[in-house]
Structures are given as structure tokens and as C-alpha cells.
Design an enzyme around this catalytic site. Sequence first.
Site, short mmCIF file in Angstrom:
data_model
loop_
_atom_site.label_atom_id
_atom_site.label_comp_id
_atom_site.label_asym_id
_atom_site.label_seq_id
_atom_site.Cartn_x
_atom_site.Cartn_y
_atom_site.Cartn_z
N HIS A 51 14.22 -12.66 11.81
CA HIS A 51 15.52 -13.32 11.88
C HIS A 51 15.31 -14.80 12.12
CE1 HIS A 51 18.23 -9.66 12.99
NE2 HIS A 51 17.23 -9.28 12.19
N GLU A 53 16.55 -16.83 14.29
CA GLU A 53 16.36 -17.19 15.70
C GLU A 53 14.95 -16.89 16.17
OE1 GLU A 53 20.61 -15.41 15.34
OE2 GLU A 53 18.67 -15.17 14.36
N CYS A 81 22.41 -11.52 16.91
CA CYS A 81 22.50 -10.07 17.12
C CYS A 81 21.89 -9.73 18.49
CB CYS A 81 21.74 -9.36 16.00
SG CYS A 81 19.94 -9.56 16.11
N CYS A 84 18.14 -10.78 18.86
CA CYS A 84 17.93 -12.22 18.99
C CYS A 84 18.48 -12.75 20.31
CB CYS A 84 18.55 -12.94 17.81
SG CYS A 84 17.68 -12.57 16.26
#
Length: 148
Positions: A51, A53, A81, A84
Amino acid sequence: MEEKFMKEALKEAMKSYEKAEVPIGAIIVKDGKIIGRGHNLKEEKMNSLCHAEIMAINKACKKLKNWRLNNCTMYVTLEPCPMCAGAINEARIDNIVIGTMDKDNGACGSKINILNENIKVTSGILTEESKDILQKFFKELRSQKKKK
């Protein structure tokens, strides 16, 4: 200042978009300087952990040679999410600035909040731009699926 850095996160999101990845971008700033950048690479890396992040946190930790990102701010185009948000907690990031909230999967206040109570959350910075890139991506994706 917040808009300036969110524009950098949007540049990262565009990198994902150009790779046919869900266009989310993140940057990490310390003392007014970008120390980490990331964009979604799940498809390219075939790894669910890639992801935006997480990628930005990895780069910032390498830059500082420390897993603690105290006194840092993350700018991210879409609300993180749960995975993260947990990584943000673990990295000790102090502030998070969010382009657009994610009512379906967000873990920084919209659906749930798993951030530590001492992390300051600011949302609504370049919201339309953050929404637009996501909406355009999914509209094109749906259009491609209909053609098949």
C-alpha cells in the site's frame, strides 16, 4: 503548506494510476522536507502489503535509519485502511493529513478509528482532486470490464 504536500501525495497517486494500480499516494514529511514517498504497488509487486502508506513508511525509515518516525506528518490521498493505520501507529507518526475519507474501509475515523489518540488527523485537504483520480480510475476499470 498542507496543500503543497498533498499535491506531492497526488503525484504519487498518479504514478499508481499510470501503472493501472488503485491510485493512492502518500508522502511523509519531517521538518518541512519529504523523507518518504509511496504509491500503491500491489499488482506490480503481487504483494498485498504494498500500500502507498507502507511504501512511504519503509522509505522514511530507511532515510532516517530509524523505525520511529516521531515528529513526522503523513499526507495520504485516501484514508488509510486498518493495516496502514496500524503501521502509522507503530511508526509513531504524529500527524496524518487525508485527502478524502473512505467510508467503506477507512480506519482513521470514518468507518472505525484505530489510530492512537495522540495522532492528530486532518481531513479534507484537496478532497476533490483525491476523489477525482479514484473515480476516474474505477470508471475506466468498469468500462474495460464491460468491453470484455
